[in-house]
Design a protein around this motif. Structure first.
Motif, PDB file in Angstrom:
ATOM      1  N   LEU A  30      -4.734   6.626   5.628  1.00  0.00           N
ATOM      2  CA  LEU A  30      -5.526   5.528   6.171  1.00  0.00           C
ATOM      3  C   LEU A  30      -4.621   4.355   6.547  1.00  0.00           C
ATOM      4  O   LEU A  30      -4.853   3.680   7.562  1.00  0.00           O
ATOM      5  N   ASN A  31      -3.570   4.116   5.776  1.00  0.00           N
ATOM      6  CA  ASN A  31      -2.619   3.059   6.130  1.00  0.00           C
ATOM      7  C   ASN A  31      -1.916   3.367   7.447  1.00  0.00           C
ATOM      8  O   ASN A  31      -1.598   2.458   8.224  1.00  0.00           O
ATOM      9  N   ASP A  57     -15.163   6.205  -1.032  1.00  0.00           N
ATOM     10  CA  ASP A  57     -15.021   4.780  -0.748  1.00  0.00           C
ATOM     11  C   ASP A  57     -14.227   4.514   0.531  1.00  0.00           C
ATOM     12  O   ASP A  57     -14.370   3.456   1.160  1.00  0.00           O
ATOM     13  N   LEU A  58     -13.389   5.478   0.937  1.00  0.00           N
ATOM     14  CA  LEU A  58     -12.573   5.309   2.139  1.00  0.00           C
ATOM     15  C   LEU A  58     -13.264   5.833   3.394  1.00  0.00           C
ATOM     16  O   LEU A  58     -12.791   5.593   4.516  1.00  0.00           O
ATOM     17  N   GLY A  74       0.786  -1.222   0.000  1.00  0.00           N
ATOM     18  CA  GLY A  74       0.000   0.000   0.000  1.00  0.00           C
ATOM     19  C   GLY A  74       0.818   1.271   0.000  1.00  0.00           C
ATOM     20  O   GLY A  74       2.036   1.261   0.167  1.00  0.00           O
ATOM     21  N   LYS A  75       0.117   2.381  -0.189  1.00  0.00           N
ATOM     22  CA  LYS A  75       0.745   3.699  -0.264  1.00  0.00           C
ATOM     23  C   LYS A  75       0.975   4.274   1.135  1.00  0.00           C
ATOM     24  O   LYS A  75       0.307   3.904   2.100  1.00  0.00           O
ATOM     25  N   TYR A  76       1.902   5.216   1.202  1.00  0.00           N
ATOM     26  CA  TYR A  76       2.195   5.901   2.456  1.00  0.00           C
ATOM     27  C   TYR A  76       2.860   7.226   2.113  1.00  0.00           C
ATOM     28  O   TYR A  76       3.589   7.332   1.119  1.00  0.00           O
ATOM     29  N   GLU A 134      -5.181   7.532   0.879  1.00  0.00           N
ATOM     30  CA  GLU A 134      -4.866   6.111   1.058  1.00  0.00           C
ATOM     31  C   GLU A 134      -3.706   5.946   2.037  1.00  0.00           C
ATOM     32  O   GLU A 134      -3.723   5.072   2.911  1.00  0.00           O
ATOM     33  N   ASP A 137      -6.280  12.138  -3.714  1.00  0.00           N
ATOM     34  CA  ASP A 137      -6.819  10.778  -3.715  1.00  0.00           C
ATOM     35  C   ASP A 137      -5.860   9.783  -3.072  1.00  0.00           C
ATOM     36  O   ASP A 137      -6.229   9.017  -2.178  1.00  0.00           O
ATOM     37  N   ILE A 138      -4.624   9.785  -3.561  1.00  0.00           N
ATOM     38  CA  ILE A 138      -3.680   8.754  -3.107  1.00  0.00           C
ATOM     39  C   ILE A 138      -3.078   9.103  -1.750  1.00  0.00           C
ATOM     40  O   ILE A 138      -2.697   8.205  -0.998  1.00  0.00           O
ATOM     41  N   ARG A 190     -12.763  10.480  -2.617  1.00  0.00           N
ATOM     42  CA  ARG A 190     -12.525   9.182  -1.996  1.00  0.00           C
ATOM     43  C   ARG A 190     -13.605   8.796  -0.986  1.00  0.00           C
ATOM     44  O   ARG A 190     -13.317   8.384   0.143  1.00  0.00           O
TER      45      ARG A 190
END
Length: 730
Positions: free
Chosen positions: A352-353, A393-394, A317-319, A349, A345-346, A391
């Motif tokens: 959230l990680n 969806d998150l 995953g992204k960070y 992510e 957007d990213i 986003r």
């Protein structure tokens, strides 16, 4: 406008870099990299000054520093210095190899560095990639061509048998969950290198060793290229990145880095050729493209991975790292929602990680959670995305994370809210906790943000609960003085009280700067203060008062005090984030001319493109984003409301790219320099009140036209129905 490399070279990255510990003109560094890159490169001029290792007035060039320092107050991590030099130097230390250079004849551009070492007569050029760089050194004396690598902390490096590769890792950081946190590095040389010598020096001030490794190029022609690859995952990954850099020419990488910056900076075009305002604008826009930094990498199959310092494992995953949300939630992410939603957007992510791996949303990442500053203001970044449809969806998992942060006290002081249980019980954080006034207001605002995400998800009971909690700022308001004041756990105001006292109960300011942080409900605060007239007088007094201060809880003069006192803007203190929204509050009482006058004056007097270009710490793009948004003619006083408060545009015409296929033209009816007030506003030809603009209006409109005026227009009674967003008026 920035359309070509020639335009890009006009951006001097040294804007705001003339600083010292006691006074900030930005506390910025001249970063060369790609937008949101994993590494940045800075010519080091004085490593002995610690975090202030660059100053544009220095005449000494010590080498190119790979840096991850987001602020001098945070310190660096995973850094090293590369010095083009000669082999016939007395000792292999940075002090003995440093050289003079001419700052005025050097190139400091977002995508390219060019410096000539006068002593060694070496022309050095550097171009960055996302995970490395290419360094080209042109020697006038190739027979003594050499290269010095200086490393702090612990390290391991080995030179390949053919002398074409140097691989290893470095361990240095200001703070990290993993005591063995490594950055792997591979250097690929265009001509074989020979290991010559090493030296160790102990720096008592920083309590760590500095190691110097000297390499020579015995068969060198006049030109040596070093291809650099880095990784936080593995040595093999660093080598893969280095081989990718080696696989293309210096000119190719220069072009690639240039194109990345042209894409980002080209998202706003201003019709103003090579003026000081243009240079200042694009210098600020460049700084909004630096942080947060990429902290994830891709394998050969294109899958994303990052290093989790908590579990000390590589995870999918992204960070992203190097971001303090206390600074950036106000301006940077709202700007991204307009011009860079693809990056937003990213980044979400990645945030959230961070929650998934630590159990709490991040507050100040560098490289992992440092736990600094009040509040959990990533909540505002999430809520602003939610109300703007970014986003979605998150959002269910984000809502879970936000509620956990609001209700569960972490055993680790770096994570979550401080005084969580007391805030839930009393409705405020008591004076038992430092900076309690700011904590209380920030938690109340975060509660509002939780409610907005819940609203988007149809969680009505959650929304109503947290909307009610968002009124908790009321507990600390003292109607007698008109300020937010600390209270004891027993419910008594702390005495004695003086509104000029800095620190202790307030963050980097006094009651003047820190009593108006109920961004979501100014209509209510206006009522609490006795109505629009009383609120207006309070704002005028804030601006008109002398910039006096008492050192208060700090006990000494911190640089933010000095910076406020240095300019004649009363208690406004535009040198620091708590004051960013204050000039725009006159719109809430239908007095937009005061806002317009203040915003223009602040931009005219406190910002420019020089080495002293900022009124205080620039802080991860937050101050630059204030300037950019204000130049467009509006400002997000309340992220999470989906609204911007109107100010005054700085240019006659600006074209803003919205996503990949839309353009918004912002124009004025007359030159804003000559006609500095706004008396009317039209969106696609339809007249609207010039007090606030909704986000959906911005991203769907073709044109916004400001009707300018030479003198302040009289407030219109009809505008009163369209005051900026407040929960109280919802």
């Amino acid at each position: 406008m920035i359309r070509t490399e020639r335009d890009l070279l006009s951006i001097d990255t040294r804007q705001g870099t003339d600083n010292q510990y006691t006074f900030s003109n930005g506390n910025a560094l001249p970063y060369t990299g790609v937008p949101f890159g994993m590494n940045y490169f800075v010519p080091q001029t004085a490593g002995e000054r610690g975090s202030w290792f660059f100053n544009p007035n220095d005449r000494t060039f010590q080498g190119f520093r790979l840096t991850h320092q987001p602020s001098p107050w945070m310190g660096d991590f995973s850094s090293f210095v590369m010095t083009p030099t000669q082999s016939n130097v007395a000792e292999p230390t940075l002090f003995f190899h440093q050289s003079s250079y001419r700052p005025d004849q050097s190139v400091f551009a977002p995508h390219y560095l060019n410096i000539t070492s006068l002593r060694h007569r070496i022309v050095s050029e550097l171009v960055p990639t996302r995970y490395g760089a290419q360094l080209r050194m042109t020697y006038q004396q190739p027979e003594t061509a050499a290269w010095l690598l200086s490393l702090k902390g612990r390290y391991t490096f080995s030179l390949s048998d053919d002398g074409l590769a140097l691989s290893g890792y470095v361990i240095n950081y200001a703070g990290c969950e993993d005591p063995d946190f490594k950055m792997y590095v591979t250097f690929r040389f265009s001509t074989p290198a020979t290991y010559l010598s090493t030296e160790e020096m102990f720096n008592e001030e920083e309590s760590e060793k500095t190691h110097s490794l000297l390499f020579g190029f015995a068969s060198a022609a006049d030109n040596v290229t070093v291809s650099i690859g880095t990784s936080f995952l593995s040595s093999d990954q660093a080598t893969r990145h280095a081989l990718a850099v080696e696989g293309a020419s210096f000119e190719s990488w220069r072009h690639a880095a240039c194109q990345e910056w042209l894409d980002y900076l080209g998202r706003i075009h201003i019709d103003d050729q090579a003026s000081e305002d243009s240079r200042t604008f694009y210098g600020n826009l460049y700084r909004t493209g630096l942080f947060p930094q990429t902290f994830y990498e891709r394998d050969e199959a294109g899958n994303d991975y990052h290093y989790d310092t908590m579990s000390r494992k590589v995870r999918p995953g992204k960070y992203f790292t190097n971001n303090g949300f206390w600074d950036t939630y106000k301006t940077l992410f709202p700007l991204y929602s307009i011009i860079a939603s693809d990056y937003y957007d990213i980044m979400l992510e990645g945030f959230l990680n961070a929650y998934r791996e630590t159990g709490y949303l991040p507050k100040w990442l560098s490289p992992d959670e440092r736990g600094l500053m009040p509040g959990t203001l990533v909540d505002a970044v999430i809520a602003d995305a939610a109300v703007k449809g970014i986003r979605l969806d998150l959002m269910p998992e984000f809502l879970e994370a936000m509620i956990k942060g609001a209700t569960v006290q972490s055993e680790h002081e770096h994570y979550g809210r401080r005084g969580t249980e007391q805030y839930i019980e009393l409705g405020y954080v008591s004076s038992d906790y430092g900076e309690s006034v700011n904590h209380t207001q920030d938690y109340a605002y975060s509660d509002f943000c939780i409610a907005r995400v819940a609203e988007q998800l149809g969680e009505r009971a959650v929304m109503e609960k947290y909307d009610q909690q968002s009124l908790n700022y009321r507990h600390l308001f003292d109607a007698e003085t008109g300020f937010m004041r600390p209270k004891t756990a027993a419910g008594e105001f702390v005495t004695p009280f003086h509104p000029l006292d800095w620190g202790k109960h307030y963050t980097e300011g006094s009651a003047w700067q820190n009593s108006l942080a109920m961004y979501h409900n100014f209509a209510d605060m206006i009522e609490q203060m006795g109505g629009a007239e009383s609120f207006t007088h309070h704002l005028i007094a804030l601006v008109q008062s002398s910039p006096d201060f008492n050192v208060g809880g700090y006990g000494f003069e911190i640089h933010e005090m000095s910076e406020m006192a240095a300019v004649d803007f009363g208690q406004l203190a535009m040198s620091n984030q708590p004051s960013f929204h204050l000039p725009y509050l006159f719109n809430y009482v239908n007095q937009p001319a005061y806002t317009q006058m203040l915003v223009k004056k602040i931009q005219d007097e406190l910002f420019d493109s020089s080495w002293q270009g900022y009124p205080g710490d620039e802080d991860n793009g937050s101050m630059s984003a204030w300037y950019i948004l204000s130049s467009l003619g509006f400002y997000p006083v309340c992220p999470g409301s989906g609204e911007y408060v109107v100010g005054v545009p700085r240019f006659e015409k600006m074209t803003v790219k919205i996503g990949i296929d839309r353009e918004l033209v912002i124009r004025t009816t007359a030159c804003p320099k000559m006609y500095p007030f706004v008396k009317g506003l039209r969106i696609d030809g339809v007249e609207v009140a010039p007090l606030a603009i909704r986000h959906e209006q911005l991203v769907t409109a073709n044109e916004i036209e400001f009707e300018m005026s030479l003198i302040p227009p009289l407030p219109q009674e009809k505008w009163q129905k369209h005051l900026p967003y407040s929960l109280h008026k919802k």
